[in-house]
Scaffold this motif. Sequence first.
Motif, short mmCIF file in Angstrom:
data_model
loop_
_atom_site.label_atom_id
_atom_site.label_comp_id
_atom_site.label_asym_id
_atom_site.label_seq_id
_atom_site.Cartn_x
_atom_site.Cartn_y
_atom_site.Cartn_z
N THR A 72 93.96 95.35 32.02
CA THR A 72 95.57 95.32 32.74
C THR A 72 96.19 95.21 31.88
OG1 THR A 72 95.05 92.83 32.44
CG2 THR A 72 94.17 93.45 34.48
N GLU A 73 95.67 95.71 30.44
CA GLU A 73 96.89 95.69 29.72
C GLU A 73 97.00 97.15 29.23
OE1 GLU A 73 97.96 93.75 28.28
OE2 GLU A 73 96.61 91.41 29.14
N ARG A 143 100.58 89.70 45.23
CA ARG A 143 99.75 90.50 44.91
C ARG A 143 99.57 89.80 42.97
NH1 ARG A 143 98.90 95.75 45.57
NH2 ARG A 143 98.54 95.81 47.96
N LEU A 144 100.67 88.90 42.26
CA LEU A 144 100.34 88.40 41.50
C LEU A 144 99.76 87.16 41.36
CD1 LEU A 144 104.60 88.58 40.42
CD2 LEU A 144 102.89 90.24 40.02
N VAL A 225 111.02 86.71 42.59
CA VAL A 225 109.87 84.79 41.30
C VAL A 225 109.94 84.96 39.89
CG1 VAL A 225 107.18 84.13 41.66
CG2 VAL A 225 108.14 85.14 43.37
N ALA A 226 109.59 85.87 39.40
CA ALA A 226 109.95 86.30 38.06
C ALA A 226 111.37 85.11 37.29
CB ALA A 226 110.14 87.50 37.80
N ARG A 227 112.21 85.67 38.77
CA ARG A 227 113.77 85.36 38.05
C ARG A 227 113.94 84.22 37.87
NH1 ARG A 227 116.85 88.82 41.17
NH2 ARG A 227 116.91 90.35 39.70
N VAL A 256 105.40 87.05 33.17
CA VAL A 256 106.06 87.58 31.46
C VAL A 256 105.64 89.13 31.52
CG1 VAL A 256 105.54 87.72 29.25
CG2 VAL A 256 106.17 85.69 30.30
N ASP A 257 104.32 89.14 32.08
CA ASP A 257 104.07 91.13 32.41
C ASP A 257 104.99 91.95 33.85
OD1 ASP A 257 102.20 90.89 30.88
OD2 ASP A 257 100.49 90.84 32.41
#
Length: 456
Positions: A72-73, A143-144, A225-227, A256-257
Amino acid sequence: MPPVRDDDGRVSEDFLALARAAVDTEDAPALIGLAGDLHEADVADLIESLESDRRVPFVRLLGEEFDYAALTELDEAVRLAILDELPNDTLAEGIGELDSDDAVYILEDLQPEDQAAILEQLPYPDRIQLQRSLDYPEESAGRLMQTDFIAVPPFWSVGQTIDYMRDAEDLPETFHEIFVVDPGFRLIGAVPLDKILRTKRNTKISAIMTDDPETFKATDDREEVARSFERYNLVSAAAVDDAGRLVGMLMIDDIVDVIQQEAEEDLRGLAGLGDEEISDTVLVTARSRLNWLVVNLGTAVLASVVISLFEGTIEAMVALAVLMPIVASMGGNAGTQTMTVAVRALATQELDARNMWRVLRREVLVSLLNGVALAILVGLCAWLWFDSVGLGVVIASSIVVNLFFAGLSGLLIPVALEKMNIDPAIASSVFVTTVTDVVGFFAFLWIAALWFQLPL
């Protein structure tokens, strides 16, 4: 053993040489001793530092010691190349050990038939959880989310909850709060772990839970969602379905990703680079960039057409050809500055209908002030260079005009594209550059023709 990273943060050459030697000699024990206990991010950097023909042997030699979370990285191109060469039964074994969010991240890169083959080899509960996450839209919170979480009824005591967590064998690897659900598994509250640790054992969970926890639908856009995570300083949050039933947990490391990926997409989009990665092949990279270069060619031709309208003017005063690029360049740079601010403000929802006119007024005034300052500077230089006051006045006037339109277009074009559901990060630069080139050339040559009474 040499350090994994050098002073610059890159994988050290000595460590890399040992990894290469272990791969080349197929010395699995040596490679496991070297990389078996590394953090997943360090393993990913090590894989990317290896030559392409050594990457899959590296994974195979590590065997059960390879942490598939390292995939995943990786850059997408490197990850896809590795996934293509690993058999499905090997992938199923590795993916089965991952948190659900990491497993979904890898599975979504595979072809549907490979996804089905891998899922078929997983235990039924894991298979159902992963399939449900894969059924959500690609850019959604579903998906997260991690599908492993702690949920308890409100009538449990703190002591019961702590004992349950101590006895359970399938707890999430990391979690920061416990969710409270009713008999229908609908979310009714949440309790941070620190509050549980500070509360006496006989206290009911209902007495200490937050009645209105931050919650997201699994179908919500991940950028939204990230916001919210960023705005409210969240560490974790619940994900629910349309009926309000708890289906997962969103964690800050995944958010963060997302923030980083969205920022990278905007940055690449402003340069017309699409979704290319540094690990992409020459052919893929060239094809990715060619589309926007062709569009830029079209806009350059448009600017050339404007210049051709003033052929006679340029022939009568060659100095105009020398000074033309200055006007267009200054307008292009000013437009890009405003455009970058506008695109970022749209992405973070700082720019909307309520404050657009105030921001537009500010950007236009800033452009005019900078235009006047640059006009004085460039006008004086043109006067001294060509010993012509008129030429200084002409270029000074055209710079003011062009910077005014640069500020105007740098804001209005991204806003208009956003209204048309076109990504302003990708498309804005082409249109803004076109406006500043066309306006700059036209204003400069037209004002020169009028001032010096030159033929058009």
